[in-house]
Enzyme design. Structure first.
Site, PDB file in Angstrom:
ATOM      1  N   GLU B 215       0.673  -1.068  -0.269  1.00  0.00           N
ATOM      2  CA  GLU B 215      -0.016  -0.016  -0.007  1.00  0.00           C
ATOM      3  C   GLU B 215       0.488   1.147  -0.279  1.00  0.00           C
ATOM      4  O   GLU B 215       0.936   2.204  -0.566  1.00  0.00           O
ATOM      5  CB  GLU B 215      -0.912   0.416   1.251  1.00  0.00           C
ATOM      6  CG  GLU B 215      -2.248  -1.589   1.596  1.00  0.00           C
ATOM      7  CD  GLU B 215      -3.207  -0.974   0.132  1.00  0.00           C
ATOM      8  OE1 GLU B 215      -3.456   0.139  -0.369  1.00  0.00           O
ATOM      9  OE2 GLU B 215      -3.683  -1.968  -0.480  1.00  0.00           O
ATOM     10  N   SER B 495     -48.274 -31.017  31.203  1.00  0.00           N
ATOM     11  CA  SER B 495     -47.860 -32.213  32.251  1.00  0.00           C
ATOM     12  C   SER B 495     -46.744 -31.770  33.521  1.00  0.00           C
ATOM     13  O   SER B 495     -46.502 -32.595  34.356  1.00  0.00           O
ATOM     14  CB  SER B 495     -48.238 -33.400  32.361  1.00  0.00           C
ATOM     15  OG  SER B 495     -48.990 -33.836  31.853  1.00  0.00           O
TER      16      SER B 495
END
Lengths: 159, 799
Positions: B215, B495
């Site tokens: 870069e 239940s």
């Protein structure tokens, strides 16, 4: 145009300095201000009562493996150095490895008692005694009832 | 609310010694401008005077402009802080002799952690698995209770347990080691940046070299802009007839990134150049580089943008930045130019080409890399298929974490302050649950000719004593982040409420024991307004007079209503509240059969005290929270309170083990290899709309629901649906049986099941646990015949 900026910047620099100074102080203050430092460890051997010695040779009696055993020792070391919450963390870590060990729950209860949270200590101690089963060896039962008596004597002033 | 220390964008230090110079510098320029003005008081000619005035004005404007830009630079780079989402960690795996961890489980955990499997581990984050041994080098990690340093370990196994931990460094066995916790997600704004901050000293040297080679080759030499490369770019642009190539330095790229405007106009370029110079004036090269490494955009994960190399390493390679290999570093550096264009998942060939170009540039720039570069070029891309971090992976659990954190933290702090959240999440349990859901639901649909994809599910798995949530299944697709059924879908629990009815009876003043006879016959309950309720048993089968323990074993509706109406529905409500129910249901008789809508998480909360000897702790997903620099903010200490007498819990545990042994959950014995010592309860609601199962061993409990989102009948009972998912999950994790032995205050006795009478030492009896202070009042005739001495002997033998 540049003048107000310079004053502004100067003030800013001063502010930064002040902030840095303050944050530095806060950091130093924090390090020394560990809560619980200096309190006597009820689990340490120099406690003013006859305490059942907690030693490696008791490991099999306590039905604790070497790993939780090592963590209890680590919790002691943290406590003696004034690192109370690290001590609690070590005990909780031990608890995760041995979640049904009455001994570890008792130790946690003792730590909470030393931190002054007697109500939590009481709840944890109850939990510890609930883990004593018909299959718990007589020696551990005796050891734990000793601990229980001690804890009750510690809790009495609050009741 | 916690006071949270902000994360500085750049170190203050940098601004100090450089920014302090700024006012003087600017002042100097300004004074020069004003002295010029004085000297121009006597103009030789009007033109000359005008020219000088314009020059002065231009100079003032230029200086003003620079000053304004400088304020921008300072504000943007030092006043603002990084927005760092909270990071969420799983529980750390504890290794110790005796731990129920198989070689496969350890290897799986290491892969989740991003450890590399290699031939010979030589640095942290590597391991080798061979037969019944795993050789690893752990990563260092800072825990609440101290630092865990990197260590080499030889883990030896004995079947599915760890036999020994050998430490080659000290040539001795060690009793305990803790792995670093897996990073499982982050809490970021719905559309926002995600990043993991890294310090420059954590960044591999190769990354800096590659970045500079690719870069900005003259990064260490220029002052923020590089005239040489600008010239090069200019030539290229003139040739191309427009702005095609940027000669941007790393500093310029950083400036550009911060001002979020990517238009390539000349004014912008000029501003960018001036700001780059100013940035270089205020900060060191190292500070600029560090900011760049943390800022740069490196990928997109849905609405989340991946910023900085720290997160990119996790996102693409599932590894900390420090552990990246050269070819992986080069791939990331190559992506800087265009993370979407060079996306290695979508355009692998293009990315590979770019990666090798970066490697070549490295070798060209510094011959020292040449040899490594050559071997790196032949490596595959090595990216992971899908990232394990980001909420996309475990949205259901992360949502629970978020919900619990919101009691103590503000949303914006969670999304931006870089908090570290240490949770109770167990990746292995989660994986088992997800696999169970995936395979079992499809199979159920096929077996029963249900529409494919019609079934939905939810589940919560937790530890018993410490009430830590291990895994959450929010629906059939574990990656879907929408409706989290485990937390939000409230369904009638059917239940599953029955253990609370029996518990209330065992603790109530009516003197019930598990042996008390109850009526299992068609029953009619008068309701207010003259209406009647006639609950029916499943299959309309009635058992007549049976001991109370049969209620849970066979899930008898009529007997439950008989018992519940005797003790009163309010007593059941009180029991539910004690177990930790946060709502206050109306005491209607239908509550006795579970006309109570709860989420799986709430149900798990109700069963936790049952599985923990009667001691309740609200289910918790978080252990501790630290701030961005690792300082402790908050612990969630362990505390418990008694929700039910321990002997009552022990009685229910035995009762629910009977359900697994011979009752509605007996199919567990062929669903999983080891069902002995497990306790469970099935739940089925009207017309088979909801299929529930809640079950536990000594160390873990789980609650699973299966049904349909549209609430139409799913055609499954608790045992044929939810219980199968539960069993599939639990059989691949280390669920341990409930410990035998009764607590103080409970004891075994023999009874005659037909009468419920005490019958110690008699023939044809059933052994049932009782609270010591509450034994059956009736004694069977056979007991009175026997001599006490004989009885005692038998009793001792029984114990």
């Amino acid at each position: 145009m540049s003048k107000p900026l310079s004053v502004f910047s100067f003030r800013l620099v001063a502010l930064w300095l002040l902030a840095l100074l303050l944050s530095g102080c806060a950091t130093f203050g924090g390090a020394g201000g560990q809560q619980g430092a200096g309190k006597t460890n009820p689990w340490a051997s120099q406690a003013p009562y006859e305490w059942p010695p907690y030693q490696q040779s008791d490991a099999s009696d306590l039905a604790l493996g070497p790993a939780p055993q090592a963590l209890l020792a680590e919790a002691d070391a943290h406590y003696e150095a004034g690192r109370v919450s690290a001590s609690a963390a070590s005990l909780e870590r031990a608890l995760r490895l041995a979640p049904r060990s009455p001994v570890v729950w008792y130790r946690l209860a003792g730590l909470r008692a030393s931190q002054g949270d007697l109500a939590a200590a009481n709840r944890l101690a109850e939990k510890a005694s609930s883990l004593v089963t018909t299959e718990t060896s007589p020696r551990i039962r005796q050891w734990l009832s000793w601990l229980d008596d001690w804890l009750i004597s510690q809790l009495r002033p609050a009741a | 609310m916690q006071a949270i220390k902000p994360v500085p964008l750049l170190e203050w230090r940098g601004i100090f010694h450089r920014a302090a110079l700024l006012p003087f510098m600017v002042q100097k320029k300004a004074s020069r401008a004003s002295s010029k003005r004085k000297s121009k008081a006597k103009p030789k000619s009007k033109l000359w005077w005008l020219l000088s005035q314009v020059t002065v004005l231009a100079a003032v404007v230029a200086v003003g402009w620079v000053v304004w830009l400088d304020i921008q630079v300072l504000r943007e780079f030092s006043g603002k802080k990084w927005s760092v989402p909270a990071r969420v960690y799983a529980r750390p795996m504890e290794l110790y002799p005796g731990a129920a961890i198989s070689p496969d489980m350890l290897a799986r955990e290491l892969l989740v952690l991003g450890y590399r499997e290699v031939k010979t581990p030589s640095r942290a984050g590597q391991f080798k698995k061979s037969g019944s041994q795993v050789h690893l080098i752990s990563r260092p990690f800072r825990f609440w209770d101290g630092d865990e340093s990197a260590r080499e370990l030889n883990v030896r196994f004995d079947g599915d347990r760890i036999a020994a931990l050998f430490d080659p460094a000290s040539r001795s066995n060690t009793s305990l080691a803790r792995l670093d916790p897996a990073l499982i997600g982050s809490i970021y704004p719905s559309h926002g940046e995600d990043r993991i901050l890294v310090r420059l000293d954590q960044v591999p040297e190769a990354l800096v070299s590659a970045l500079i080679a690719t870069e900005d080759r003259r990064f260490y030499d220029h002052w923020g802009v590089d005239p040489k490369s600008i010239g090069r770019a200019l030539v290229a642009n003139v040739r191309a007839g427009g702005v095609a190539q940027g000669g941007s330095t790393i500093t310029q790229q950083l400036v550009k990134n911060f001002f979020l405007d990517s238009r390539r106009t000349l004014v912008r370029k000029a501003n960018e150049a001036i700001m780059s110079l100013l940035l270089e004036l205020h900060f060191s090269k190292e500070e600029i580089l560090e900011a760049y490494l943390n800022e740069i955009y490196l990928g997109q994960d849905g609405a989340r943008s991946i910023h900085g190399f720290g997160l990119a390493a996790w996102y693409w390679f599932q590894t900390p930045l420090e552990e990246l290999a050269l070819h992986e570093i080069a791939l990331l550096v190559g992506m800087v130019k265009g993370p979407s264009y060079y996306n290695p998942r979508r355009a692998p060939e293009r990315a590979l080409k770019r990666r090798n170009l970066v490697l070549q540039l490295m070798a060209d720039g510094s011959p020292a890399w040449a040899e490594e570069v050559e071997s790196a070029k032949s490596q595959p891309l090595d990216i992971v298929e899908r990232s394990v971090i980001g909420t996309s992976r475990h949205p259901a659990f992360i949502q629970l974490v978020r919900q619990q954190l919101q009691r103590d933290y503000r949303s914006q702090d969670l999304e931006s302050e870089g908090l570290r959240i240490y949770t109770t999440f167990d990746p292995l349990v989660q994986r088992a649950a997800e696999q169970a859901v995936r395979e079992r639901l499809t199979q159920l649909e096929q077996e029963r000719n249900l529409a494919i994809g019609s079934l939905q599910t939810a589940g919560v798995f937790a530890t018993t004593e410490t009430a830590e949530v291990l895994a959450v299944v929010g629906g059939r697709d574990p990656r879907a982040s929408g409706f989290n059924r485990a937390l939000m879908a409230k369904r009638p629990i059917g239940s599953l409420v029955k253990p609370a009815v029996v518990a209330a009876a065992l603790a109530g003043p009516e003197g019930y024991t598990l042996a008390s006879l109850v009526n299992d016959e068609p029953v009619t309950v008068p309701l207010p307004g003259g209406r009647e309720w006639q609950p029916k048993n499943y299959g309309e089968r009635y058992w007549g007079k049976v001991p109370a323990y049969e209620i849970l074993v066979h899930s008898l509706n009529a007997a439950t209503v008989d018992l519940g109406m005797t003790i009163g529905v309010p007593a059941v409500v009180a029991q539910l509240r004690q177990l930790g129910l946060s709502e206050d249901p109306e005491p209607f008789p239908s509550l006795l059969l579970g006309a109570l809508e709860l989420s799986p998480l709430q149900v798990a909360g109700l069963y936790q005290p049952l599985a923990a000897g009667g001691y309740q702790r609200p289910l918790s997903a978080i252990r501790e929270v630290r701030d961005a620099v690792g300082a402790p903010l908050q612990r969630y200490p362990l505390d418990v309170k008694q929700a039910m007498a321990t002997p009552v819990a022990a009685l229910l545990n035995w009762n629910m083990q009977q359900t697994v042994e011979r009752g509605t959950a007996r199919a567990l014995s062929w669903l999983m290899p080891e069902s002995a010592g497990l306790a469970g309860k099935t739940g089925t609601t009207n017309d088979l709309r909801d299929s529930w199962f809640a079950g536990f061993g000594s160390n873990m409990l789980g609650v699973v629901w299966v049904g349909r989102d549209d609430n139409e009948p799913a055609g499954l009972t608790g045992a044929s649906g939810a219980m199968r998912v539960w069993a599939d999950t639990m059989k691949s994790v280390a669920l341990e049986p409930i410990v035998t032995g009764l607590p103080n205050g409970a004891e075994w006795h023999a009874i005659k099941p037909e009468t419920g009478a005490l019958a110690d030492g008699c023939a044809d009896t059933t052994r049932v646990p009782f609270m010591s202070n509450r034994l059956p009042l009736e004694q069977d005739a056979c007991m009175q015949k026997d001599a006490p001495g004989f009885l005692k002997k038998i009793f001792n033998w029984l114990e």
